[in-house]
Design a protein around this motif. Sequence first.
Motif, PDB file in Angstrom:
ATOM      1  N   ASP A 128     -25.316  89.395  30.716  1.00 10.82           N
ATOM      2  CA  ASP A 128     -26.100  88.405  31.471  1.00 10.82           C
ATOM      3  C   ASP A 128     -25.810  87.007  30.972  1.00 10.82           C
ATOM      4  O   ASP A 128     -25.718  86.068  31.736  1.00 10.82           O
ATOM      5  N   ARG A 129     -25.748  86.903  29.680  1.00 14.97           N
ATOM      6  CA  ARG A 129     -25.543  85.553  29.136  1.00 14.97           C
ATOM      7  C   ARG A 129     -24.595  85.651  27.964  1.00 14.97           C
ATOM      8  O   ARG A 129     -24.718  86.567  27.137  1.00 14.97           O
ATOM      9  N   PHE A 130     -23.661  84.767  27.924  1.00 17.16           N
ATOM     10  CA  PHE A 130     -22.812  84.633  26.739  1.00 17.16           C
ATOM     11  C   PHE A 130     -22.659  83.147  26.508  1.00 17.16           C
ATOM     12  O   PHE A 130     -22.116  82.444  27.357  1.00 17.16           O
ATOM     13  N   ALA A 131     -23.189  82.670  25.394  1.00 21.18           N
ATOM     14  CA  ALA A 131     -23.119  81.231  25.153  1.00 21.18           C
ATOM     15  C   ALA A 131     -22.709  80.983  23.710  1.00 21.18           C
ATOM     16  O   ALA A 131     -23.086  81.732  22.811  1.00 21.18           O
ATOM     17  N   ILE A 132     -21.929  79.963  23.522  1.00 22.34           N
ATOM     18  CA  ILE A 132     -21.570  79.527  22.174  1.00 22.34           C
ATOM     19  C   ILE A 132     -22.075  78.114  21.989  1.00 22.34           C
ATOM     20  O   ILE A 132     -21.816  77.244  22.823  1.00 22.34           O
ATOM     21  N   ASP A 133     -22.815  77.923  20.925  1.00 19.94           N
ATOM     22  CA  ASP A 133     -23.326  76.588  20.640  1.00 19.94           C
ATOM     23  C   ASP A 133     -22.314  75.875  19.752  1.00 19.94           C
ATOM     24  O   ASP A 133     -22.252  76.114  18.550  1.00 19.94           O
ATOM     25  N   TYR A 171     -22.805  63.577  25.082  1.00 24.73           N
ATOM     26  CA  TYR A 171     -23.811  62.633  24.605  1.00 24.73           C
ATOM     27  C   TYR A 171     -25.097  63.357  24.222  1.00 24.73           C
ATOM     28  O   TYR A 171     -25.912  62.825  23.497  1.00 24.73           O
ATOM     29  N   ASP A 172     -25.267  64.555  24.765  1.00 21.44           N
ATOM     30  CA  ASP A 172     -26.479  65.300  24.491  1.00 21.44           C
ATOM     31  C   ASP A 172     -26.088  66.586  23.780  1.00 21.44           C
ATOM     32  O   ASP A 172     -25.243  67.336  24.260  1.00 21.44           O
ATOM     33  N   ILE A 173     -26.712  66.823  22.660  1.00 19.65           N
ATOM     34  CA  ILE A 173     -26.306  67.970  21.844  1.00 19.65           C
ATOM     35  C   ILE A 173     -26.508  69.275  22.594  1.00 19.65           C
ATOM     36  O   ILE A 173     -25.812  70.258  22.368  1.00 19.65           O
ATOM     37  N   ARG A 174     -27.454  69.276  23.532  1.00 21.64           N
ATOM     38  CA  ARG A 174     -27.722  70.526  24.249  1.00 21.64           C
ATOM     39  C   ARG A 174     -26.555  70.913  25.148  1.00 21.64           C
ATOM     40  O   ARG A 174     -26.358  72.069  25.462  1.00 21.64           O
ATOM     41  N   GLN A 175     -25.811  69.880  25.550  1.00 17.52           N
ATOM     42  CA  GLN A 175     -24.670  70.171  26.410  1.00 17.52           C
ATOM     43  C   GLN A 175     -23.559  70.896  25.661  1.00 17.52           C
ATOM     44  O   GLN A 175     -22.616  71.389  26.268  1.00 17.52           O
ATOM     45  N   LEU A 176     -23.684  70.909  24.340  1.00 23.90           N
ATOM     46  CA  LEU A 176     -22.620  71.547  23.570  1.00 23.90           C
ATOM     47  C   LEU A 176     -22.738  73.067  23.570  1.00 23.90           C
ATOM     48  O   LEU A 176     -21.881  73.754  23.054  1.00 23.90           O
ATOM     49  N   THR A 177     -23.829  73.561  24.083  1.00 26.24           N
ATOM     50  CA  THR A 177     -23.940  75.013  24.240  1.00 26.24           C
ATOM     51  C   THR A 177     -23.247  75.400  25.542  1.00 26.24           C
ATOM     52  O   THR A 177     -23.739  75.126  26.621  1.00 26.24           O
ATOM     53  N   HIS A 178     -22.118  76.009  25.414  1.00 31.82           N
ATOM     54  CA  HIS A 178     -21.345  76.364  26.602  1.00 31.82           C
ATOM     55  C   HIS A 178     -21.759  77.749  27.074  1.00 31.82           C
ATOM     56  O   HIS A 178     -21.649  78.722  26.319  1.00 31.82           O
TER      57      HIS A 178
END
Lengths: 338, 462
Positions: free
Chosen positions: B101-106, B136-143
């Motif tokens: 369902d979800r695979f994310a790398i921070d 610019y936003d650290i949250r965007q770094l979670t792909h």
Amino acid sequence: MFELNLSDWQILLVKLGLVLAIVPAITLVAGYAEHKVMAHLQHRLGPMYPGGFHGWATLLADGLKFIYKEDIIPAAADRKVFSLAPLAIFVPTVLTVLVLPLDETLVVEELDLGLFYLLAVSSISTIGMLMAGWSSSNKYALIGALRAAAQLIAYELPIVLSAAVAAMLAGTLSLNGIVEAQEWPFVLWPPGIGLIAFLVFFGAGVAELTRPPFDMPVAESEIITGAFTEYSGMRFIFSTFFPEVANMVIISGVATTLFLGGYQPIVPLGFLDAVPGLVWFTLKTAFMVFMLLWIRPTFPRLREDQLQKFAWKFLIPTSLVLILAAGAWVLYAPEGLK
Amino acid sequence: MLDERKLSAARKRTYGIGLLKGMAVTLKHLFKHNTVIEYPDEKQDLGPRTRGVIALKEENCTVCMLCARECPDWCIYIDSHKETLPPKREGGRPRKRNVLDRFAIDYALCMYCGICVEVCPYDALFWSREFEYAEYDIRQLTHEKEKLSDWMATVLPPPALEAGAEQPGQPVAATPAAAAPAPTAVAPAPTAVAPAVQPAGATTPTPAPSMSAPAETTEADKARLPAPPAHPAPRATTDPEAAGRSPEVPTTGQETVLSDQEKAVYQEDPGPNVDVPAEQPQPVALERSEDAEAVYQQVLKEQLDKGSSAQVAEARARVARAKAERGIKRGPTPLTVDKPVPSAPTKGAPRPEPSGAPEAKAPQPDPGPVAAPAEAGAAGSDEAETSAPAAAKEPAAEEPPSAEPVSTPDPQAAAPAVGGSDETPDQVFERVLQEEKAKGSSDAVAQGRAKAARVKAERAQK
């Protein structure tokens, strides 16, 4: 053509205005040279973007940035002293320019005690450093200020003594007089004395500028620009960058005046007299500035005790011996050699 | 070994010649051709194994969680659910498989160690050379997996092997068709996922259910599929036996082992699957609940009892004391047998309380002493500033017992400054002031502590 009838004080005002315009301009040029020359000495490119062509506008952009920065004064700082300290460093720097003879007549004020004035004024900045360090109420600033005071005082001596050698050989304290008294080959005559005095002056000058390898007072990796740790914005520029670069040019100019024949042509060939003295002075000063820039990326920082040792155990005794030698030369050298 | 002669040569005085040599070096560089690559304008051709960003080949992922578990930074987040698939053939067992369902790398946490790429048994993670994904936003770094899958387009084919190198992982008896997919010996693919492993069959975003598998299976799979009926459910315990019994059908042995592995993988899954975010190491609760000296003595005793050497015991005890002084709760250190959870409330902690300060164990409610110094600092007007640290330390741990040990038997209510529910801040101020005066604190200290208490009370009200 029309005749300008200006009273003395009006002329003085114009001259001062010129100095206040030219000193920052020269500082910008020298600062840019420092960026680029140092970069290439280290196999880098240095600034390439601002202004388009090889980053020529870097320092303008820097200046603009610093103007816009917040001027922060720490809560515990002694506000008055803190804000006056940059002035105490910056103003003497500009004052020293007033007596430098850029050409035979191109000098703001020709003083009979020019050399004395120059050395006296230039040592005021020590007080400014102490003010800055003490008023910041910061341990790094305090350490930096004490280091600066110890270093500037220690190296003031060899500077004064080697300048005294130049004055003795010339027989005058007037800077114009000293330039006029020098004959080709400037530093190399009298043999040994002139060259060693010049080297002592130059070495002590590097330390006086608190530039590497003698930059313990501002050592950014250990005490964070020393006395100016707490400074920001324009105060920072006026207490660190501006005086450092301006002083670099000024020391080079003084060395040129005292030892390298000032505005005289490099070689005594008749046709070179047509070139204005200002050009010769600029060339020689630029060479000296390059030497300073060259030293900076080459050598690592010394230790505080090594620095003091170098001043007290080597430079000062050497310059004392030089004074004796110069005196002996002036008194006993055969007339034909002088 | 250092050559003594070289050393003495280095120590020899050279009277400044070395300085000139140094200056010659830098001068040479001044005139050398500059080789600087001006990055944004000019880009370097990075090496094929550059660790730029990690790309996900989603269809290869079996939610085995190995990457998430091996990740030293815990920066991989995986969610999945189970799907029950109808049996492949009549009378078969319905099979279960995981759907990603979800695979994310921070990437704000990732340290680019590449362990996940190494550890992935199904070739679902790859290094890409791309590195320009600053945000610019650290949250965007979670792909998330969509973005991670997009990176697949930038993955280079693996560099060619050196001439004469051994072909990796190829079983000698591999059929020509089986040569294409990942080597079966190394990464045995569950049949349900098998098509996805084939580069050719990588059309479906999630592993295709087995119903659609036959359409895309390769010869190898076709060869394997009919095999099970011949050996209905041998469940061979050991591989060699199976191989020995049925040498004519080598795939059978593989098949049974496969299903075992498959099962194992699936059995392991659910736990971490759900718990990954919850299991992340949480900041150890900073609770000032123990007297440092008592902790020291206790730990020392425990260690000596355990048979540690005197030095070790003392060192550990000192560490414990330092932690206690700093207000860090003792974590699951080897000192205790029962392994308390660091973030668990201290009430249930099995470890004996220090004898010196039984009242002090009162666990703080939410605001906790972590916030205390800040609050005290905020309250600190000029005269309170000197006592602020002390004030921060005191009210939580020591005041309540000394002031009203009887009135607050309940540990939850033990922090009057924070938890006093029915008092107004001003009342709190007055009370703490009185208490402090009664205790004989100096005026400034009493004022400071009272102010700190008032501020805390105000916060608590809000």
